[in-house]
Design a protein around this motif. Structure first.
Motif, PDB file in Angstrom:
ATOM      1  N   ALA A   1      34.520   5.480  28.055  1.00 24.90           N
ATOM      2  CA  ALA A   1      34.383   6.963  28.303  1.00 24.90           C
ATOM      3  C   ALA A   1      34.154   7.835  26.935  1.00 24.90           C
ATOM      4  O   ALA A   1      33.621   8.876  27.141  1.00 24.90           O
ATOM      5  CB  ALA A   1      35.375   7.703  29.231  1.00 24.90           C
ATOM      6  N   GLY A   2      34.586   7.118  25.838  1.00 20.10           N
ATOM      7  CA  GLY A   2      34.556   7.840  24.824  1.00 20.10           C
ATOM      8  C   GLY A   2      35.717   9.075  24.642  1.00 20.10           C
ATOM      9  O   GLY A   2      35.518   9.919  23.751  1.00 20.10           O
ATOM     10  N   THR A   3      36.588   8.730  25.014  1.00 19.80           N
ATOM     11  CA  THR A   3      37.862   9.784  25.213  1.00 19.80           C
ATOM     12  C   THR A   3      38.767   9.101  24.098  1.00 19.80           C
ATOM     13  O   THR A   3      39.263   8.175  24.255  1.00 19.80           O
ATOM     14  CB  THR A   3      38.609   9.700  26.551  1.00 19.80           C
ATOM     15  N   SER A   4      38.988  10.122  23.096  1.00 22.92           N
ATOM     16  CA  SER A   4      39.818   9.948  22.144  1.00 22.92           C
ATOM     17  C   SER A   4      40.686  10.990  21.342  1.00 22.92           C
ATOM     18  O   SER A   4      40.299  11.961  21.518  1.00 22.92           O
ATOM     19  CB  SER A   4      39.436   8.785  20.949  1.00 22.92           C
ATOM     20  N   VAL A   5      41.403  10.861  20.610  1.00 23.60           N
ATOM     21  CA  VAL A   5      42.197  11.910  19.959  1.00 23.60           C
ATOM     22  C   VAL A   5      41.802  11.661  18.473  1.00 23.60           C
ATOM     23  O   VAL A   5      42.044  10.542  17.813  1.00 23.60           O
ATOM     24  CB  VAL A   5      43.609  12.051  19.999  1.00 23.60           C
ATOM     25  N   TYR A   6      41.377  12.652  17.660  1.00 23.02           N
ATOM     26  CA  TYR A   6      40.599  12.320  16.188  1.00 23.02           C
ATOM     27  C   TYR A   6      41.832  13.061  15.353  1.00 23.02           C
ATOM     28  O   TYR A   6      42.140  14.159  15.287  1.00 23.02           O
ATOM     29  CB  TYR A   6      39.223  13.026  16.207  1.00 23.02           C
ATOM     30  N   ASP A   7      42.116  12.317  14.000  1.00 28.13           N
ATOM     31  CA  ASP A   7      42.941  12.827  12.998  1.00 28.13           C
ATOM     32  C   ASP A   7      42.118  12.507  11.908  1.00 28.13           C
ATOM     33  O   ASP A   7      41.542  11.220  11.652  1.00 28.13           O
ATOM     34  CB  ASP A   7      44.121  12.280  13.002  1.00 28.13           C
ATOM     35  N   THR A   8      42.325  13.138  10.720  1.00 34.52           N
ATOM     36  CA  THR A   8      42.080  12.773   9.489  1.00 34.52           C
ATOM     37  C   THR A   8      43.333  12.399   8.508  1.00 34.52           C
ATOM     38  O   THR A   8      44.363  13.357   8.715  1.00 34.52           O
ATOM     39  CB  THR A   8      41.377  14.015   8.505  1.00 34.52           C
ATOM     40  N   LEU A   9      43.632  11.303   7.994  1.00 31.23           N
ATOM     41  CA  LEU A   9      44.807  10.914   7.267  1.00 31.23           C
ATOM     42  C   LEU A   9      44.813  11.299   5.865  1.00 31.23           C
ATOM     43  O   LEU A   9      43.520  11.342   5.326  1.00 31.23           O
ATOM     44  CB  LEU A   9      44.930   9.477   7.490  1.00 31.23           C
ATOM     45  N   HIS A  10      45.702  11.911   5.430  1.00 31.30           N
ATOM     46  CA  HIS A  10      45.895  12.204   4.161  1.00 31.30           C
ATOM     47  C   HIS A  10      46.716  11.571   3.246  1.00 31.30           C
ATOM     48  O   HIS A  10      47.962  11.089   3.512  1.00 31.30           O
ATOM     49  CB  HIS A  10      46.394  13.697   3.706  1.00 31.30           C
ATOM     50  N   PHE A  11      46.354  10.709   2.268  1.00 30.53           N
ATOM     51  CA  PHE A  11      47.288  10.038   1.283  1.00 30.53           C
ATOM     52  C   PHE A  11      47.719  10.710  -0.044  1.00 30.53           C
ATOM     53  O   PHE A  11      47.106  11.663  -0.703  1.00 30.53           O
ATOM     54  CB  PHE A  11      46.655   8.646   1.216  1.00 30.53           C
TER      55      PHE A  11
ATOM     56  N   ASP B   1      41.085   0.466  -7.092  1.00 32.38           N
ATOM     57  CA  ASP B   1      41.775   0.255  -7.863  1.00 32.38           C
ATOM     58  C   ASP B   1      42.946  -0.632  -7.655  1.00 32.38           C
ATOM     59  O   ASP B   1      43.893  -0.788  -8.661  1.00 32.38           O
ATOM     60  CB  ASP B   1      42.607   1.622  -8.669  1.00 32.38           C
ATOM     61  N   GLY B   2      42.820  -1.521  -6.560  1.00 33.29           N
ATOM     62  CA  GLY B   2      44.064  -2.480  -6.395  1.00 33.29           C
ATOM     63  C   GLY B   2      45.086  -1.854  -5.540  1.00 33.29           C
ATOM     64  O   GLY B   2      45.989  -2.880  -5.248  1.00 33.29           O
ATOM     65  N   VAL B   3      45.353  -0.768  -5.117  1.00 35.39           N
ATOM     66  CA  VAL B   3      46.195   0.004  -4.609  1.00 35.39           C
ATOM     67  C   VAL B   3      46.139  -0.142  -3.039  1.00 35.39           C
ATOM     68  O   VAL B   3      45.000   0.113  -2.584  1.00 35.39           O
ATOM     69  CB  VAL B   3      46.426   1.315  -4.873  1.00 35.39           C
ATOM     70  N   VAL B   4      47.142  -0.431  -2.247  1.00 34.04           N
ATOM     71  CA  VAL B   4      47.138  -0.516  -0.697  1.00 34.04           C
ATOM     72  C   VAL B   4      47.947   0.552  -0.306  1.00 34.04           C
ATOM     73  O   VAL B   4      48.978   0.682  -0.724  1.00 34.04           O
ATOM     74  CB  VAL B   4      47.531  -1.876  -0.193  1.00 34.04           C
ATOM     75  N   ARG B   5      47.313   1.648   0.593  1.00 33.90           N
ATOM     76  CA  ARG B   5      48.020   2.522   1.127  1.00 33.90           C
ATOM     77  C   ARG B   5      48.510   2.252   2.455  1.00 33.90           C
ATOM     78  O   ARG B   5      47.608   2.088   3.288  1.00 33.90           O
ATOM     79  CB  ARG B   5      47.694   4.128   0.809  1.00 33.90           C
ATOM     80  N   LEU B   6      49.569   2.433   3.074  1.00 38.19           N
ATOM     81  CA  LEU B   6      49.997   2.173   4.360  1.00 38.19           C
ATOM     82  C   LEU B   6      50.438   3.368   5.132  1.00 38.19           C
ATOM     83  O   LEU B   6      51.248   4.211   4.683  1.00 38.19           O
ATOM     84  CB  LEU B   6      51.260   1.048   4.564  1.00 38.19           C
ATOM     85  N   PHE B   7      49.904   3.521   6.502  1.00 37.10           N
ATOM     86  CA  PHE B   7      50.010   4.715   7.285  1.00 37.10           C
ATOM     87  C   PHE B   7      50.764   4.084   8.712  1.00 37.10           C
ATOM     88  O   PHE B   7      50.402   3.306   9.307  1.00 37.10           O
ATOM     89  CB  PHE B   7      48.900   5.357   7.630  1.00 37.10           C
ATOM     90  N   ASP B   8      51.475   5.161   9.012  1.00 35.95           N
ATOM     91  CA  ASP B   8      52.385   4.684  10.447  1.00 35.95           C
ATOM     92  C   ASP B   8      51.423   5.540  11.475  1.00 35.95           C
ATOM     93  O   ASP B   8      51.163   6.652  11.424  1.00 35.95           O
ATOM     94  CB  ASP B   8      53.654   5.325  10.443  1.00 35.95           C
ATOM     95  N   LEU B   9      50.939   4.712  12.407  1.00 35.74           N
ATOM     96  CA  LEU B   9      49.930   5.079  13.421  1.00 35.74           C
ATOM     97  C   LEU B   9      50.570   6.248  14.389  1.00 35.74           C
ATOM     98  O   LEU B   9      49.945   7.030  15.137  1.00 35.74           O
ATOM     99  CB  LEU B   9      49.355   3.911  14.261  1.00 35.74           C
ATOM    100  N   ALA B  10      52.032   6.022  14.784  1.00 34.17           N
ATOM    101  CA  ALA B  10      52.553   7.040  15.551  1.00 34.17           C
ATOM    102  C   ALA B  10      52.748   8.432  14.904  1.00 34.17           C
ATOM    103  O   ALA B  10      52.274   9.389  15.497  1.00 34.17           O
ATOM    104  CB  ALA B  10      53.900   6.465  15.908  1.00 34.17           C
ATOM    105  N   THR B  11      53.227   8.515  13.645  1.00 32.24           N
ATOM    106  CA  THR B  11      53.098   9.798  12.896  1.00 32.24           C
ATOM    107  C   THR B  11      52.010  10.269  12.211  1.00 32.24           C
ATOM    108  O   THR B  11      51.845  11.533  11.674  1.00 32.24           O
ATOM    109  CB  THR B  11      54.433   9.731  11.995  1.00 32.24           C
ATOM    110  N   ARG B  12      51.240   9.298  12.009  1.00 34.16           N
ATOM    111  CA  ARG B  12      50.130   9.548  11.108  1.00 34.16           C
ATOM    112  C   ARG B  12      50.411   9.905   9.580  1.00 34.16           C
ATOM    113  O   ARG B  12      49.482  10.291   8.771  1.00 34.16           O
ATOM    114  CB  ARG B  12      49.128  10.719  11.382  1.00 34.16           C
TER     115      ARG B  12
END
Length: 417
Positions: free
Chosen positions: A118-128, A157-168
């Motif tokens: 149905a295309g139903t979702s919640v959209y967020d922009t993550l900030h690092f 630049d070789g860096v990996v950033r990790l985000f928690d999906l629950a808290t964004r």
């Protein structure tokens, strides 16, 4: 169907399921024959599989509802959590439970799949966190990986950033050990595996690094790359048991397979990327078109492709490819992806075909309406949102994430609420 980089992103299982313990319900028919509970459960599972294969996975729920209305005894079978465990495995490819019961897990997967349709979702922009970014390359996200709980973003630049999906929220930043560069982008992250509690990532120069998700930011080097002998590591993926790398630059060394438990290199071979050898070297110094992709399925196989060809390798015996096919129309590499048992490819005329990994049987086909255009897509979703210059995209059963040239990370959550 969905892409996953975890084991394979949360433990996806092949349809067909396994046998689990079940309560011993019985029912005496009018002719005094006994219908044992395990038999009824086997029948229920088979009806769900048939409905899923003929009309899609969402159709399994209606078929199950009809079965459970046959009589009170069959309805009692619907309360068997081991039955729902089997159903969740064979219909939704899940072996890891995220909810209180397997029945709740099945319902969540069904409703989430409906949200995708149905295309139903919640959209967020993550900030690092931008601290420590010394040059503009550190703002360019080159690859993304999802697990049930995290989104990992690999940068140039070789860096990996990790985000928690629950808290964004960003919950980790991991760096490779300093090393001499073979070019401007030789330290760019080319692939990430999330295997809780570890995160494994590779860079174009062939190095593979392992870090603890809740541990120190400086990752341990598990494998030291050799660009001169192997070429550039243009894609890297895996699951709990295997790591697989796709190289370009040196003939006959396209695919590398490691034992993910011992970190031992087990296999080096295939000429899949030989025609792209020169471009492989250019990836170290400049931004180029995507050379190839490799993905791992739940069937202990890997599917790899370039713009000219694709192949399927059994990871227990990779010396003899299961399938090796050329594509006369050419493939759009950025649209190539797999789920637990199938893969999708889009040719240069915009025709998308989904095939089963083991047999190459065609599951479906459709037209993307894009010809000679760099289509970015993955199992579950094709990207048509307005994102400037998409660099990377990933999807699983619940989320879709994309990174654009505007340095933002975009996240869509389709999870049932």
């Amino acid at each position: 169907m969905s892409s996953s980089s975890e084991d394979v992103n949360g433990g996806r299982a092949r349809r067909g399921g396994g046998d689990f313990g079940a309560p011993s319900f019985t029912r005496r028919r009018a002719n005094h024959e006994i219908w044992p509970g395990p038999f009824v459960e086997d029948l229920v599972v088979q009806v769900a599989i048939d409905a899923s294969r003929s009309r899609g996975r969402l159709a399994a729920a209606a078929a199950l509802a009809n079965m459970f209305q046959v009589c009170s005894t069959w309805h009692a079978v619907s309360r068997s959590d081991p039955l729902w465990q089997r159903l969740t495995g064979v219909i939704w490819g899940r072996t890891r439970r995220m909810h209180d019961s397997w029945r709740e897990e099945y319902m969540f997967r069904h409703r989430t799949a409906h949200n995708f349709r149905a295309g139903t979702s919640v959209y967020d922009t993550l900030h690092f966190d931008l601290s420590g970014v010394e040059n503009p390359d550190g703002l360019s996200c080159r690859c993304l990986t999802l697990s049930d709980t995290h989104l990992a973003c690999g940068f140039a630049d070789g860096v990996v950033r990790l985000f928690d999906l629950a808290t964004r929220q960003q919950v980790g930043t991991f760096h490779p050990h300093p090393r001499d560069r073979f070019g401007r982008f030789s330290r760019a992250v080319s692939g990430i595996i999330i295997k809780d509690p570890t995160i494994i990532f590779a860079t174009l120069d062939g190095d593979i690094h392992v870090a603890i998700i809740d541990g120190e930011p400086l990752a341990r080097t598990a494998h030291l790359g050799n660009v001169v002998n192997d070429g550039a590591l243009v894609d890297f993926t895996g699951c709990g048991r295997w790591w697989v790398g796709l190289y370009a630059g040196v003939p006959g060394r396209a695919v590398h397979v490691w034992d993910g438990n011992t970190e031992e290199l087990l296999y080096v071979n295939t000429n899949l990327t030989d025609p792209e050898a020169v471009i492989g070297w250019h990836t170290l110094t400049e931004l180029t078109d995507t050379i190839g992709r490799v993905r791992v399925t739940s069937q202990e196989s890997a599917v790899a492709c370039t713009g000219l060809r694709y192949m399927v390798l059994g990871l227990r015996n990779p010396e003899f490819p299961l399938h090796d096919r050329e594509c006369r129309r050419g493939l759009t590499v950025t649209s190539f992806d797999t789920n637990s048992e199938a893969f999708i490819m889009v040719d240069n005329r915009g025709l998308a075909i989904v095939r089963r990994v083991d047999t190459l049987e065609e599951v479906c086909r459709f037209n993307t309406r894009q010809r000679n255009v760099n289509v970015m897509g993955c199992m579950n979703l094709g990207l048509d949102e307005n994102i400037e210059g998409v660099n990377a995209m990933v999807a699983d059963d619940t989320h879709v994430a994309a990174a654009g040239s505007d340095t933002r990370i975009h996240l869509w959550d389709f999870g049932a609420r």
